[in-house]
Design an enzyme around this catalytic site. Sequence first.
Site, mmCIF file in Angstrom:
data_model
loop_
_atom_site.group_PDB
_atom_site.id
_atom_site.type_symbol
_atom_site.label_atom_id
_atom_site.label_comp_id
_atom_site.label_asym_id
_atom_site.label_seq_id
_atom_site.Cartn_x
_atom_site.Cartn_y
_atom_site.Cartn_z
ATOM 1 N N PRO A 282 27.980 44.840 16.231
ATOM 2 C CG PRO A 282 28.597 44.419 14.022
ATOM 3 C CD PRO A 282 29.070 44.264 15.428
ATOM 4 C CG ASP A 458 28.365 40.065 16.326
ATOM 5 O OD1 ASP A 458 28.541 40.877 15.390
ATOM 6 O OD2 ASP A 458 29.228 39.826 17.199
ATOM 7 C CG HIS A 459 24.953 42.353 10.227
ATOM 8 N ND1 HIS A 459 25.186 41.402 9.258
ATOM 9 C CD2 HIS A 459 23.876 43.058 9.794
ATOM 10 C CE1 HIS A 459 24.303 41.527 8.286
ATOM 11 N NE2 HIS A 459 23.479 42.527 8.594
ATOM 12 N NE ARG A 460 31.502 41.711 15.936
ATOM 13 C CZ ARG A 460 32.100 41.691 17.132
ATOM 14 N NH1 ARG A 460 33.265 42.294 17.295
ATOM 15 N NH2 ARG A 460 31.511 41.100 18.157
ATOM 16 C CB VAL A 462 24.676 36.097 11.897
ATOM 17 C CG1 VAL A 462 23.449 35.466 11.267
ATOM 18 C CG2 VAL A 462 25.203 35.229 13.049
#
Length: 488
Positions: A282, A458-460, A462
């Site tokens: 994501p 990567d929003h998983r 960070v």
Amino acid sequence: MISEFRLPDLGEGLPEAEIVQWHVSEGDTVTLNQTIAEVETAKAIVEIPSPYAGIVQGLHAAAGDIVEVGSPLVSFAVEGADAESPAPTERTRVDGGGTRTGTGPADRLAESRADGPSSDLEERRVADDVRTTAAGETGRATPNLVGYGAAPTSGSRPRRRARGAGTVALDTDHAVREAAPHDIVRTGPIDLPLERPRSTPPVRKFAKDHGIDLALVAAAHPGELITRVHVEEYAEQVASAPPATPPAGVPASGGDRVTRTPIRGVRKYTAAAMVQSAFTAPHATTFLTLDVTATTELLASLKTDRALDGHKIGLLAIVAKAVCLALGRTPALNARWDEAAGEIIEHHYVNLGIAAATDRGLVVPVIADADRLDLVDLADAIADLATTARAGRTTPAAMTGGTFSITNVGVFGVDAGTPILNPGEAGILAVGALRTTPWEHQGEIALRDVLTLSLSFDHRLVDGAEAARFLTDVAGVLREPGRAMLLR
């Protein structure tokens, strides 16, 4: 005896390669480790050395063909050869810095076809710059697979057929022949030496990119070193020649309205990687525009420093140094999401990828342990990888193992963007164009050097706060380079 050489694994498990250019022809006498062909994988152009000293009996593919790993590439007549394939039980492949071994399908296939016993195959393993002798043989160096291994037993150059000893029909598209000036190109068999045209790798690549057969250029300049000027002159003559009339019953091509390019090589690999990244991680992107006048003033002063003669230190090198420092304070951006293991892997080193636009497409060579380099070494490493990438000589291993990447979109006049992550990385920083802009400075409006940083992450791994903290740390160094002394 006839020995068949199959295309070996050229690194990172790539399943196929395209034949770019043959350096030998049937009947040529070659020495051990002599370059016989150039092939292009999904990541790089690789030179293939001869695994035998002998005579070329047959080429199993033509330039432009796609060959799968393990498929026949070339056959040799080798005195005293006792096996059909030189492949050892453990494969050896180029990785840019040494040898790697491992067993794969191509290796098992080659092993199953060997005539000798398995113990004889075991004795054919090769290591860097080591010469070995197979059991029962006397003084014959063991053949190597890719780019290193057994050294030649003689320093003499390979023998070629003399001019007039044979003819070769150039495998050139008929339409190209017809369109070319007739005082240069002759149809049918041409009495040319079988030695490939004398030229340099950049000239060969330039000719290939423009669809020009160097053998046709060489026909007009016998015995000369073919230069880019020769190729350009030939291209102009071809372009000015009257178009060929298609045979009766064959409709004229509409190629002037569309261009069809096969999806292969670097572009195919890059496209697959970007699709995987875009639909797996994501993505989120944050931006920061800042005044970097202090950095540009520092760069100007470094250019006048005689101690730095020979070193080209630019803005990208300082950004790279700032990134390495900032990653130490925001380790989440230097991590990898391992879905299969259900783990987050945090790296305690920085392998920094630097995106480079080349004629073959976008490549991202990696500077290993970039966090351990000082500013001068970083600048030198960036310059070296850019030169290598533009020449199409970046090895597959040099583009793997990255933990974070930088892309300099500013060189194209772009201010900002939303770059896609390299698969397996948590962040990528885009550096925008440097512009002189009216800017608030010490309570007044002044002309300042300004640019925009774009961070995709990567929003998983960070969250927004961590991304903002990282971007602020990088910006802090660019606003005031002296702050680098405070970060650790």
